[in-house]
Design an enzyme around this catalytic site. Structure first.
Site, PDB file in Angstrom:
ATOM      1  CG  HIS A   1     -78.110  -0.611  23.458  1.00 61.21           C
ATOM      2  ND1 HIS A   1     -76.925   0.272  23.325  1.00 61.21           N
ATOM      3  CD2 HIS A   1     -78.633  -0.300  24.940  1.00 61.21           C
ATOM      4  CE1 HIS A   1     -76.949   1.035  24.430  1.00 61.21           C
ATOM      5  NE2 HIS A   1     -78.050   0.689  25.205  1.00 61.21           N
TER       6      HIS A   1
ATOM      7  CG  HIS B   1     -84.075   0.676  23.437  1.00 62.65           C
ATOM      8  ND1 HIS B   1     -83.201  -0.148  23.351  1.00 62.65           N
ATOM      9  CD2 HIS B   1     -83.876   1.411  24.592  1.00 62.65           C
ATOM     10  CE1 HIS B   1     -82.355  -0.014  24.276  1.00 62.65           C
ATOM     11  NE2 HIS B   1     -82.725   1.048  25.078  1.00 62.65           N
TER      12      HIS B   1
ATOM     13  CD  GLU C   1     -82.910  -5.350  24.150  1.00 60.37           C
ATOM     14  OE1 GLU C   1     -82.579  -4.752  25.175  1.00 60.37           O
ATOM     15  OE2 GLU C   1     -83.754  -6.313  23.874  1.00 60.37           O
TER      16      GLU C   1
ATOM     17  CB  THR D   1     -83.184  -7.510  27.482  1.00 58.90           C
ATOM     18  OG1 THR D   1     -82.552  -6.356  27.042  1.00 58.90           O
ATOM     19  CG2 THR D   1     -82.870  -8.633  26.457  1.00 58.90           C
TER      20      THR D   1
ATOM     21  CB  SER E   1     -85.022   0.696  28.236  1.00 62.11           C
ATOM     22  OG  SER E   1     -86.308   0.019  28.076  1.00 62.11           O
TER      23      SER E   1
ATOM     24  CB  SER F   1     -76.411   1.977  31.656  1.00 63.80           C
ATOM     25  OG  SER F   1     -77.618   2.542  31.723  1.00 63.80           O
TER      26      SER F   1
HETATM   27 FE1  SF4 Z   1     -77.723  -7.421  28.986  1.00 65.26          FE
HETATM   28 FE2  SF4 Z   1     -79.760  -7.133  30.986  1.00 65.26          FE
HETATM   29 FE3  SF4 Z   1     -77.543  -5.379  31.064  1.00 65.26          FE
HETATM   30 FE4  SF4 Z   1     -79.112  -5.103  29.114  1.00 65.26          FE
HETATM   31  S1  SF4 Z   1     -79.852  -4.872  31.044  1.00 65.26           S
HETATM   32  S2  SF4 Z   1     -76.920  -5.279  29.144  1.00 65.26           S
HETATM   33  S3  SF4 Z   1     -79.753  -7.149  28.473  1.00 65.26           S
HETATM   34  S4  SF4 Z   1     -77.815  -7.880  31.403  1.00 65.26           S
END
Ligand code: SF4
Length: 323
Positions: free
Chosen positions: A84, A134, A136, A175, A234, A278
């Protein structure tokens, strides 16, 4: 002998792409490679990615998760920053303590950090579209001195925002936002501040965009959508919202098959399935297996994009592996 009752039919539309993105793969591999090279423990600041299964697996291999660097001892073992991103104070503190720090920040998050920096150097006041708290957002805001970036979360925040100079503004975004909602926020910003400068191509990453697009295609033709992902992820939360906004009667976010409330699926005959960036594929399989125990499944993949994104590991890990 009584015959077992026939299972009801369930048509599954499996969204593609789903699950792991290139940034998540890189972050997880960074921890695994560091463990292979340096042995346990390897410290990881914050959950490396927002998924309990991933975190627990790495913990079993010898990773120790901490929230802040003051929990990391001076034992020479690596400390890895999560995908993040982190505020600048974190690498600075690691440097001051001479810690062996490895940065697994996703390159697409780093790109947003650099954009913000460039705007700042050009004297622009920056608006960040994102979610308060968050990691990020904490990391992006922490790239610049306090007060340089204003966070806006809602259209009302945009309406309330009072800039220092309407002619010298820029925006960046988290993002992992909803593509549609963010478009609306950007339109609103541009409506109020026509001279505001933004990214050439939006900051929402390819993985978020593609996973949402697949959900948008599937949602209108299914009775329900299961999103495999964590509540603090997110992009997983956004997939659930996108499904609901795109016409799916209900969408649920589950971490594991055990979280499924089966009563809600009683009258479902067409089901959409996806996973946040994730969430590992093994958990999608676990969820499909759980449905297969109760239903006669037919599974069809609905593809919105082909992905071949790859990010190399942080340089120190590549160099050490080569040695
Ligand atoms: Fe990178 Fe997008 Fe994956 Fe987040 S969701 S780790 S910004 S590629």
């Amino acid at each position: 002998m009584a015959e077992s009752p026939e299972k009801p039919l369930l048509q599954v539309l499996l969204c593609s792409p789903r699950g792991f993105c290139a940034g998540v793969v890189r972050a997880i591999e960074s921890v695994e490679r560091a463990l292979a090279i340096h042995g346990a423990p390897v410290y990881v600041r914050h959950e490396i990615v927002h998924n309990r299964y991933v975190v627990d697996s790495l913990r079993q291999k010898g990773a120790i998760f901490v929230e802040e660097l003051d929990e990391v001892p001076d034992d020479g073992q690596p400390v890895i920053f999560s995908a993040h991103g982190v505020p600048r104070t974190v690498p600075a503190e690691a440097g001051r303590r001479n810690l062996f720090a490895l940065d697994a920040t996703c390159p697409l998050v780093t790109k947003v950090h650099r954009e913000a920096e460039i705007h700042y150097r050009r004297g622009r006041e920056i608006v960040l579209i994102g979610h308060s708290g968050h990691p990020e957002v904490v990391g992006t805001m922490g790239q610049l001195p306090a007060g340089s970036i204003t966070l806006v979360e809602t259209p009302e925040d945009v309406d309330r925002f009072v800039p220092r100079d309407v002619h010298n503004l820029a925006y960046v975004t988290q993002t992992t936002l909803s593509v549609q909602d963010t478009l609306g926020m950007v339109e609103r910003l541009k409506g109020r501040f026509p001279e505001i400068v933004g990214p050439h191509k939006e900051d929402i990453c390819y993985a978020t965009t593609n996973r949402q697009e697949a959900v948008r295609r599937v949602a209108p033709v299914v009775d329900a959508m299961v999103v495999v992902g964590a509540p603090n992820s997110s992009n997983s939360q956004r997939l659930k919202e996108v499904a609901e906004k795109s016409g799916c009667p209900f969408a649920v976010l589950v971490q594991r098959a055990a979280d499924i409330d089966w009563a809600r699926f009683e009258n479902v005959t067409r089901l959409g399935v996806t996973a946040g960036a994730s969430a590992p594929e093994v958990l999608v399989e676990e969820v499909l297996d759980a449905f297969a125990r109760r239903y006669a499944l037919s599974v069809e993949t609905v593809s919105a994009a082909t992905e071949d994104m790859f990010f190399p590991l942080p340089r120190p890990l590549r160099d050490q592996a080569a040695e």
